[in-house]
Write a protein that holds these residues in place. Sequence first.
Motif, PDB file in Angstrom:
ATOM      1  N   LYS A 132     -23.071  36.237 -88.037  1.00 49.46           N
ATOM      2  CA  LYS A 132     -23.331  35.283 -89.117  1.00 49.46           C
ATOM      3  C   LYS A 132     -23.125  33.838 -88.643  1.00 49.46           C
ATOM      4  CE  LYS A 132     -22.239  38.623 -92.620  1.00 49.46           C
ATOM      5  NZ  LYS A 132     -21.543  38.952 -93.828  1.00 49.46           N
ATOM      6  N   LYS A 133     -23.845  33.462 -87.601  1.00 50.00           N
ATOM      7  CA  LYS A 133     -23.715  32.119 -87.045  1.00 50.00           C
ATOM      8  C   LYS A 133     -24.188  31.048 -88.033  1.00 50.00           C
ATOM      9  CE  LYS A 133     -24.365  33.647 -82.316  1.00 50.00           C
ATOM     10  NZ  LYS A 133     -25.227  33.651 -81.158  1.00 50.00           N
ATOM     11  N   GLU A 134     -25.288  31.328 -88.739  1.00 48.21           N
ATOM     12  CA  GLU A 134     -25.819  30.351 -89.693  1.00 48.21           C
ATOM     13  C   GLU A 134     -24.843  30.117 -90.846  1.00 48.21           C
ATOM     14  OE1 GLU A 134     -27.721  33.015 -88.689  1.00 48.21           O
ATOM     15  OE2 GLU A 134     -28.935  31.878 -87.250  1.00 48.21           O
ATOM     16  N   GLU A 135     -24.212  31.182 -91.297  1.00 43.96           N
ATOM     17  CA  GLU A 135     -23.241  31.061 -92.384  1.00 43.96           C
ATOM     18  C   GLU A 135     -22.032  30.237 -91.943  1.00 43.96           C
ATOM     19  OE1 GLU A 135     -20.226  34.076 -94.591  1.00 43.96           O
ATOM     20  OE2 GLU A 135     -22.334  34.732 -94.530  1.00 43.96           O
ATOM     21  N   ILE A 136     -21.568  30.460 -90.719  1.00 45.50           N
ATOM     22  CA  ILE A 136     -20.445  29.692 -90.171  1.00 45.50           C
ATOM     23  C   ILE A 136     -20.846  28.230 -90.028  1.00 45.50           C
ATOM     24  CG2 ILE A 136     -19.005  29.359 -88.125  1.00 45.50           C
ATOM     25  CD1 ILE A 136     -19.090  32.441 -87.789  1.00 45.50           C
ATOM     26  N   GLY A 137     -22.051  27.996 -89.528  1.00 47.05           N
ATOM     27  CA  GLY A 137     -22.544  26.625 -89.406  1.00 47.05           C
ATOM     28  C   GLY A 137     -22.617  25.928 -90.753  1.00 47.05           C
ATOM     29  N   HIS A 138     -23.063  26.657 -91.781  1.00 46.99           N
ATOM     30  CA  HIS A 138     -23.140  26.097 -93.133  1.00 46.99           C
ATOM     31  C   HIS A 138     -21.741  25.782 -93.668  1.00 46.99           C
ATOM     32  CE1 HIS A 138     -24.577  25.312 -97.156  1.00 46.99           C
ATOM     33  NE2 HIS A 138     -23.697  26.191 -97.621  1.00 46.99           N
ATOM     34  N   ASP A 139     -20.774  26.678 -93.424  1.00 50.17           N
ATOM     35  CA  ASP A 139     -19.393  26.447 -93.866  1.00 50.17           C
ATOM     36  C   ASP A 139     -18.823  25.164 -93.219  1.00 50.17           C
ATOM     37  OD1 ASP A 139     -19.587  28.753 -95.323  1.00 50.17           O
ATOM     38  OD2 ASP A 139     -18.390  29.984 -93.931  1.00 50.17           O
ATOM     39  N   LYS A 189     -13.424  14.511 -83.749  1.00 45.27           N
ATOM     40  CA  LYS A 189     -12.155  15.234 -83.864  1.00 45.27           C
ATOM     41  C   LYS A 189     -12.110  16.064 -85.146  1.00 45.27           C
ATOM     42  CE  LYS A 189     -10.387  13.767 -80.075  1.00 45.27           C
ATOM     43  NZ  LYS A 189     -10.301  14.663 -78.927  1.00 45.27           N
ATOM     44  N   MET A 190     -12.667  15.531 -86.232  1.00 46.78           N
ATOM     45  CA  MET A 190     -12.732  16.289 -87.482  1.00 46.78           C
ATOM     46  C   MET A 190     -13.612  17.530 -87.307  1.00 46.78           C
ATOM     47  SD  MET A 190     -11.765  16.423 -90.549  1.00 46.78           S
ATOM     48  CE  MET A 190     -12.053  16.211 -92.257  1.00 46.78           C
ATOM     49  N   ALA A 191     -14.740  17.354 -86.609  1.00 54.54           N
ATOM     50  CA  ALA A 191     -15.626  18.489 -86.355  1.00 54.54           C
ATOM     51  C   ALA A 191     -14.935  19.536 -85.477  1.00 54.54           C
ATOM     52  CB  ALA A 191     -16.915  18.012 -85.703  1.00 54.54           C
ATOM     53  N   GLN A 192     -14.208  19.114 -84.453  1.00 58.75           N
ATOM     54  CA  GLN A 192     -13.500  20.055 -83.590  1.00 58.75           C
ATOM     55  C   GLN A 192     -12.432  20.814 -84.369  1.00 58.75           C
ATOM     56  OE1 GLN A 192     -12.095  17.417 -80.493  1.00 58.75           O
ATOM     57  NE2 GLN A 192     -13.556  18.293 -79.033  1.00 58.75           N
ATOM     58  N   THR A 193     -11.686  20.109 -85.185  1.00 58.17           N
ATOM     59  CA  THR A 193     -10.634  20.744 -85.972  1.00 58.17           C
ATOM     60  C   THR A 193     -11.218  21.756 -86.953  1.00 58.17           C
ATOM     61  OG1 THR A 193      -9.317  18.752 -85.795  1.00 58.17           O
ATOM     62  CG2 THR A 193      -8.706  20.287 -87.520  1.00 58.17           C
ATOM     63  N   THR A 194     -12.303  21.369 -87.601  1.00 59.34           N
ATOM     64  CA  THR A 194     -12.954  22.276 -88.550  1.00 59.34           C
ATOM     65  C   THR A 194     -13.510  23.496 -87.838  1.00 59.34           C
ATOM     66  OG1 THR A 194     -13.541  20.367 -89.903  1.00 59.34           O
ATOM     67  CG2 THR A 194     -14.712  22.402 -90.348  1.00 59.34           C
ATOM     68  N   LEU A 195     -14.104  23.306 -86.668  1.00 59.21           N
ATOM     69  CA  LEU A 195     -14.636  24.416 -85.882  1.00 59.21           C
ATOM     70  C   LEU A 195     -13.517  25.385 -85.504  1.00 59.21           C
ATOM     71  CD1 LEU A 195     -17.125  25.568 -84.344  1.00 59.21           C
ATOM     72  CD2 LEU A 195     -16.377  24.211 -82.391  1.00 59.21           C
ATOM     73  N   ARG A 196     -12.400  24.864 -85.024  1.00 58.27           N
ATOM     74  CA  ARG A 196     -11.274  25.730 -84.662  1.00 58.27           C
ATOM     75  C   ARG A 196     -10.730  26.472 -85.880  1.00 58.27           C
ATOM     76  NH1 ARG A 196      -9.705  21.383 -81.039  1.00 58.27           N
ATOM     77  NH2 ARG A 196      -8.419  20.505 -82.695  1.00 58.27           N
ATOM     78  N   ASP A 197     -10.671  25.781 -87.011  1.00 59.15           N
ATOM     79  CA  ASP A 197     -10.150  26.386 -88.232  1.00 59.15           C
ATOM     80  C   ASP A 197     -11.051  27.528 -88.712  1.00 59.15           C
ATOM     81  OD1 ASP A 197      -8.375  26.570 -90.481  1.00 59.15           O
ATOM     82  OD2 ASP A 197      -9.921  25.574 -91.679  1.00 59.15           O
TER      83      ASP A 197
END
Length: 190
Positions: free
Chosen positions: A175-182, A154-162
């Motif tokens: 910039k998929k790698e940058e988003i993944g790193h964030d 749930k934390m991962a889903q919330t962070t992904l949506r944010d």
Amino acid sequence: MVGDFRQYWNNTSFEYGGGSKNPMPVGVVIGIGIIILAILIGVLFQNFLLPIIGILIGFFVMLSVRIAAEWERVVILRLGKYNRMAGPGLFWIIPFFETTYKVDLRVRVWDVRPQEIMSADSAPVQVDAVVYYQIIDPKKAIMNVENFAMASVKMAQTTLRDIIGKSDLDRLLTKKEEIGHDIKVILDKA
């Protein structure tokens, strides 16, 4: 009293050795051995007290001896309060006074189902993800969170949506790698 025993039995799981699905727990094997040995010695010496003592000790050992696998740690609560950690290997508990909770330290994988999220420039984006998590501190995983696996997802889903909600479509595509790193940085802090 029956409810207490059911709660004890449900929270205390026997650990199994070997690779087969349902072998006999080590404590049960040792306990049965003690009972049989006590009965044999009692019959041999014609002493009726020795088998009774052996049966009591055997049942105590059956409920006390546990095994944790190499990738598991066991959090032990005595009368509801944190007492110690055990594992890997053989360990003892005090039946009916101590409750055990197993924690798997291996990396777990959870597939997040696809979600439609609005980006910062109001473009609908269909996103799916895979969450990899590993428990580092078993005590905190048991004591601080009711369901660590669900909380992680749930934390991962919330962070992904944010993160996706704050990004425009161009950044999402380039910039998929940058988003993944964030996302990883935010989840590692939590």
